[in-house]
Write a protein that holds these residues in place. Structure first.
Motif, PDB file in Angstrom:
ATOM      1  N   LEU A 125     -22.686  -0.531  39.933  1.00  0.00           N
ATOM      2  CA  LEU A 125     -21.667   0.508  39.841  1.00  0.00           C
ATOM      3  C   LEU A 125     -22.314   1.879  39.687  1.00  0.00           C
ATOM      4  O   LEU A 125     -21.895   2.860  40.322  1.00  0.00           O
ATOM      5  CB  LEU A 125     -20.728   0.227  38.665  1.00  0.00           C
ATOM      6  CG  LEU A 125     -19.625   1.269  38.408  1.00  0.00           C
ATOM      7  CD1 LEU A 125     -18.779   1.475  39.660  1.00  0.00           C
ATOM      8  CD2 LEU A 125     -18.767   0.844  37.221  1.00  0.00           C
ATOM      9  N   LYS A 126     -23.344   1.951  38.855  1.00  0.00           N
ATOM     10  CA  LYS A 126     -24.034   3.232  38.668  1.00  0.00           C
ATOM     11  C   LYS A 126     -24.673   3.684  39.978  1.00  0.00           C
ATOM     12  O   LYS A 126     -24.651   4.873  40.323  1.00  0.00           O
ATOM     13  CB  LYS A 126     -25.097   3.101  37.572  1.00  0.00           C
ATOM     14  CG  LYS A 126     -25.806   4.412  37.252  1.00  0.00           C
ATOM     15  CD  LYS A 126     -26.798   4.254  36.103  1.00  0.00           C
ATOM     16  CE  LYS A 126     -26.100   4.181  34.784  1.00  0.00           C
ATOM     17  NZ  LYS A 126     -27.044   4.301  33.646  1.00  0.00           N
ATOM     18  N   LEU A 129     -22.055   5.133  42.269  1.00  0.00           N
ATOM     19  CA  LEU A 129     -21.650   6.465  41.830  1.00  0.00           C
ATOM     20  C   LEU A 129     -22.660   7.519  42.268  1.00  0.00           C
ATOM     21  O   LEU A 129     -22.286   8.624  42.671  1.00  0.00           O
ATOM     22  CB  LEU A 129     -21.483   6.488  40.315  1.00  0.00           C
ATOM     23  CG  LEU A 129     -20.234   5.793  39.760  1.00  0.00           C
ATOM     24  CD1 LEU A 129     -20.243   5.796  38.244  1.00  0.00           C
ATOM     25  CD2 LEU A 129     -18.967   6.473  40.277  1.00  0.00           C
ATOM     26  N   LEU A 132     -22.101   8.038  46.014  1.00  0.00           N
ATOM     27  CA  LEU A 132     -20.887   8.815  46.285  1.00  0.00           C
ATOM     28  C   LEU A 132     -21.066  10.281  45.912  1.00  0.00           C
ATOM     29  O   LEU A 132     -20.513  11.175  46.566  1.00  0.00           O
ATOM     30  CB  LEU A 132     -19.711   8.213  45.511  1.00  0.00           C
ATOM     31  CG  LEU A 132     -19.248   6.821  45.957  1.00  0.00           C
ATOM     32  CD1 LEU A 132     -18.178   6.295  45.023  1.00  0.00           C
ATOM     33  CD2 LEU A 132     -18.739   6.852  47.392  1.00  0.00           C
ATOM     34  N   THR A 133     -21.866  10.514  44.872  1.00  0.00           N
ATOM     35  CA  THR A 133     -22.133  11.900  44.464  1.00  0.00           C
ATOM     36  C   THR A 133     -23.028  12.602  45.476  1.00  0.00           C
ATOM     37  O   THR A 133     -22.808  13.764  45.826  1.00  0.00           O
ATOM     38  CB  THR A 133     -22.794  11.928  43.072  1.00  0.00           C
ATOM     39  OG1 THR A 133     -21.952  11.261  42.118  1.00  0.00           O
ATOM     40  CG2 THR A 133     -23.021  13.357  42.605  1.00  0.00           C
ATOM     41  N   VAL A 138     -17.499  12.392  45.507  1.00  0.00           N
ATOM     42  CA  VAL A 138     -17.055  12.628  44.128  1.00  0.00           C
ATOM     43  C   VAL A 138     -18.012  13.615  43.484  1.00  0.00           C
ATOM     44  O   VAL A 138     -19.117  13.845  43.991  1.00  0.00           O
ATOM     45  CB  VAL A 138     -17.012  11.323  43.297  1.00  0.00           C
ATOM     46  CG1 VAL A 138     -16.047  10.316  43.892  1.00  0.00           C
ATOM     47  CG2 VAL A 138     -18.402  10.711  43.171  1.00  0.00           C
ATOM     48  N   GLU A 140     -19.287  15.180  39.327  1.00  0.00           N
ATOM     49  CA  GLU A 140     -19.352  14.794  37.925  1.00  0.00           C
ATOM     50  C   GLU A 140     -18.205  15.343  37.091  1.00  0.00           C
ATOM     51  O   GLU A 140     -18.048  14.940  35.935  1.00  0.00           O
ATOM     52  CB  GLU A 140     -20.691  15.238  37.343  1.00  0.00           C
ATOM     53  CG  GLU A 140     -21.875  14.533  37.984  1.00  0.00           C
ATOM     54  CD  GLU A 140     -23.203  14.974  37.391  1.00  0.00           C
ATOM     55  OE1 GLU A 140     -23.175  15.818  36.466  1.00  0.00           O
ATOM     56  OE2 GLU A 140     -24.248  14.493  37.856  1.00  0.00           O
ATOM     57  N   TYR A 145     -14.901   9.887  38.232  1.00  0.00           N
ATOM     58  CA  TYR A 145     -16.345   9.764  38.030  1.00  0.00           C
ATOM     59  C   TYR A 145     -16.653   9.502  36.557  1.00  0.00           C
ATOM     60  O   TYR A 145     -17.454   8.611  36.226  1.00  0.00           O
ATOM     61  CB  TYR A 145     -17.072  11.028  38.489  1.00  0.00           C
ATOM     62  CG  TYR A 145     -18.566  10.995  38.226  1.00  0.00           C
ATOM     63  CD1 TYR A 145     -19.442  10.474  39.176  1.00  0.00           C
ATOM     64  CD2 TYR A 145     -19.089  11.464  37.019  1.00  0.00           C
ATOM     65  CE1 TYR A 145     -20.812  10.423  38.923  1.00  0.00           C
ATOM     66  CE2 TYR A 145     -20.451  11.407  36.758  1.00  0.00           C
ATOM     67  CZ  TYR A 145     -21.309  10.898  37.711  1.00  0.00           C
ATOM     68  OH  TYR A 145     -22.664  10.838  37.445  1.00  0.00           O
ATOM     69  N   LYS A 146     -16.046  10.271  35.658  1.00  0.00           N
ATOM     70  CA  LYS A 146     -16.353  10.149  34.231  1.00  0.00           C
ATOM     71  C   LYS A 146     -16.004   8.772  33.691  1.00  0.00           C
ATOM     72  O   LYS A 146     -16.753   8.183  32.910  1.00  0.00           O
ATOM     73  CB  LYS A 146     -15.616  11.240  33.451  1.00  0.00           C
ATOM     74  CG  LYS A 146     -16.143  12.641  33.730  1.00  0.00           C
ATOM     75  CD  LYS A 146     -15.381  13.692  32.931  1.00  0.00           C
ATOM     76  CE  LYS A 146     -15.963  15.083  33.199  1.00  0.00           C
ATOM     77  NZ  LYS A 146     -15.233  16.143  32.447  1.00  0.00           N
ATOM     78  N   LEU A 148     -15.621   5.881  35.488  1.00  0.00           N
ATOM     79  CA  LEU A 148     -16.480   4.853  36.071  1.00  0.00           C
ATOM     80  C   LEU A 148     -17.919   4.980  35.590  1.00  0.00           C
ATOM     81  O   LEU A 148     -18.621   3.975  35.443  1.00  0.00           O
ATOM     82  CB  LEU A 148     -16.419   4.920  37.594  1.00  0.00           C
ATOM     83  CG  LEU A 148     -15.088   4.508  38.223  1.00  0.00           C
ATOM     84  CD1 LEU A 148     -15.152   4.614  39.740  1.00  0.00           C
ATOM     85  CD2 LEU A 148     -14.713   3.088  37.806  1.00  0.00           C
ATOM     86  N   TYR A 149     -18.365   6.215  35.328  1.00  0.00           N
ATOM     87  CA  TYR A 149     -19.722   6.383  34.795  1.00  0.00           C
ATOM     88  C   TYR A 149     -19.820   5.797  33.388  1.00  0.00           C
ATOM     89  O   TYR A 149     -20.827   5.169  33.040  1.00  0.00           O
ATOM     90  CB  TYR A 149     -20.118   7.855  34.767  1.00  0.00           C
ATOM     91  CG  TYR A 149     -21.568   8.043  34.351  1.00  0.00           C
ATOM     92  CD1 TYR A 149     -22.591   7.884  35.279  1.00  0.00           C
ATOM     93  CD2 TYR A 149     -21.895   8.337  33.035  1.00  0.00           C
ATOM     94  CE1 TYR A 149     -23.926   8.026  34.900  1.00  0.00           C
ATOM     95  CE2 TYR A 149     -23.220   8.486  32.646  1.00  0.00           C
ATOM     96  CZ  TYR A 149     -24.227   8.336  33.585  1.00  0.00           C
ATOM     97  OH  TYR A 149     -25.540   8.463  33.209  1.00  0.00           O
ATOM     98  N   SER A 152     -20.183   2.179  33.779  1.00  0.00           N
ATOM     99  CA  SER A 152     -21.487   1.753  34.286  1.00  0.00           C
ATOM    100  C   SER A 152     -22.614   2.010  33.294  1.00  0.00           C
ATOM    101  O   SER A 152     -23.574   1.254  33.216  1.00  0.00           O
ATOM    102  CB  SER A 152     -21.807   2.483  35.599  1.00  0.00           C
ATOM    103  OG  SER A 152     -21.978   3.880  35.373  1.00  0.00           O
TER     104      SER A 152
END
Length: 470
Positions: A125-126, A129, A132-133, A138, A140, A145-146, A148-149, A152
């Motif tokens: 998952l990380k 992210l 995607l960034t 997405v 930050e 994002y926050k 799901l981060y 992860s």
């Protein structure tokens, strides 16, 4: 064969529940610790429908099931009475002679195996992210994002708590106490004091503050000492007072000791371990990749890869990245490429079905069906997969590929973890090339030369005894 019937046969053939000290499972294997491995009917077990092979390694008797292992494990637990019978403290866990290294492998696997699924999920998952960034889908500041981060990163941030619980079970002590010790190491107030650079003392003893989030060694050592202290306390404290005062004394003694002695020493040891691994790697990343990736799946077969997982995670913690797993990641694709070649070439219906399933599992990061069901029984595909892995590992080393921010066990979904958070570079391009090269090399060699012998789905039994003698 139903899971219940298969579990019943397995328990019967390993010598019955009275011969079982303990049993756990990983992604594809039932891992028994038997009182006497000679009692187990290995030849009968390996012929059971639903069993891929049997491996004896690191003091464990491993029955490879495949993707249905959790269902079989649940039935095994029912048969042996809810939990595996525990060995007497005065009795050896197995009559097999264990070396220091095999005991170490068994210890590390016991601690990390229960958390591997959650760790791999968090790492993948990380990685997604980060991907995607990097591509700008997405950022930050977005709520998605926050959240799901947090999902992860939570595993790695609070890893001392999770490993504390796992280590407590392995060392046969109160897992909730060891988890509490892990929680103390990452307690927000202590992190704030460390980040602020403030001084701290305990009974006039200066405390060298460290950041223990994502750490591995401190909580394992603390859990080991907890188990030793608990045995002493149980002998000296009356039974009527043990429920409260044993946990109390452990907490009062081990938590300060962790901050004053265990933690700082462990962090310095972790840094030395990371520097040692990097010094070997830096001699020649290309050669390191060629050699390590070439033999990696053999190590995985015998369960010896667990000794390296602590190094991977330690590198992430101390360096922020790990180059070793980047060298080895391609080996999954090499085994998958060999299985794919068998699937396309073989005319035997059963082998075609098995190799097709193994190919799908391989792309998802699970290589046991490919290794034990296809490549190893046919011999040449396994050899060609090792060659493909060596080629891919050398390429990953040449481009200095690295894994960032977590841990992934293999497969296509773990690929984003190798993207540098600062942006995509030739490190990542080289890494992806290593995966393709490993898969194509193993595929072509197997497709052209791997099926010269009659295709057979005969299962194999592998026995390995690790020795410290050179």
């Amino acid at each position: 064969m139903s899971y219940e019937k298969l579990a019943k046969k397995i328990v019967q053939e390993v010598g019955g529940k009275e011969n079982i000290n303990s049993v756990i499972h990983c992604v594809t294997r039932l891992r028994f610790k038997l009182k006497d491995q000679s009692i187990a009917n290995t030849e009968v077990l390996k012929e059971l429908e639903g069993v891929m092979t049997v491996i004896k390694s690191g003091g464990q008797y491993q029955v490879v099931i495949g993707e249905h292992v959790s269902s079989v494990f649940a039935e095994v637990i029912k048969l042996i009475g809810g939990e595996a019978p525990q060995a007497d403290e005065t009795t050896e866990e197995s009559t097999e002679k264990n070396t220091i290294f095999s005991k170490f492998v068994s210890l590390i696997s016991g601690i990390f195996m229960p958390v591997m699924g959650a760790m791999a999920a968090a790492g993948i998952l990380k990685g997604f992210l980060v991907a995607l960034t990097v591509v700008g889908w997405v950022n930050e500041e977005m709520g998605v994002y926050k959240i799901l981060y947090a999902a992860s990163d939570a595993f790695f941030y609070f890893m001392p708590i999770l490993l504390g619980f796992s280590a407590g079970k392995v060392f046969k002590t109160n897992a909730y106490i060891t988890a509490t010790i892990g929680a103390a190491l990452v307690y927000p107030t202590m992190i704030e004091i460390y980040n602020a650079g403030e001084q701290l003392s305990f009974l006039q003893i200066p405390v060298i503050l460290m950041n223990y989030t994502q750490s591995v060694i401190p909580i394992i050592l603390a859990s080991f000492l907890t188990a030793k202290l608990e045995k002493v306390l149980l002998k000296v404290i009356p039974k009527s007072l043990q429920l409260i005062f044993v946990p109390l004394f452990i907490t009062v003694i081990i938590v300060p000791l962790s901050f004053i002695v265990i933690g700082p020493i462990s962090v310095y040891a972790s840094e030395l371990l990371a520097k040692g691994a990097m010094s070997v790697y830096s001699l020649s990343p290309l050669v390191a990749g060629l050699l390590l990736a070439g033999i990696w799946q053999i190590a995985v077969m015998f369960g010896l890869h667990w000794a390296f997982i602590a190094i991977f995670i330690n590198n992430i913690t101390t360096l922020g990245y790990d180059p070793i797993n980047a060298l080895l990641y391609c080996t999954v694709f090499a085994q998958t490429g060999a299985a794919l070649a068998v699937s396309l070439r073989t005319r035997e219906t059963k082998m075609k079905s098995l190799s097709t399933t193994a190919t799908i599992s391989g792309f998802l990061g699970i290589t046991e069906p490919a290794i034990y069901g296809v490549n190893l029984p046919l011999k040449k595909p396994f050899i060609f997969a090792c060659i493909g892995g060596g080629v891919g590992g050398a390429i990953a080393g040449f481009f200095n590929a690295k894994m960032y921010g977590g841990f992934a066990s293999g497969g296509v979904f773990g690929i984003p973890m190798f993207i540098n958070p600062d942006g995509i570079s030739w490190e990542f391009y080289g890494f992806t090339i290593s995966l393709v090269a490993a898969l194509i090399t193993a595929f072509l060699l197997t497709f052209l030369f791997g099926l010269s012998n009659k295709v057979s789905s005969t299962k194999t039994t592998t026995t390995v005894k690790v020795s410290t003698n050179s």
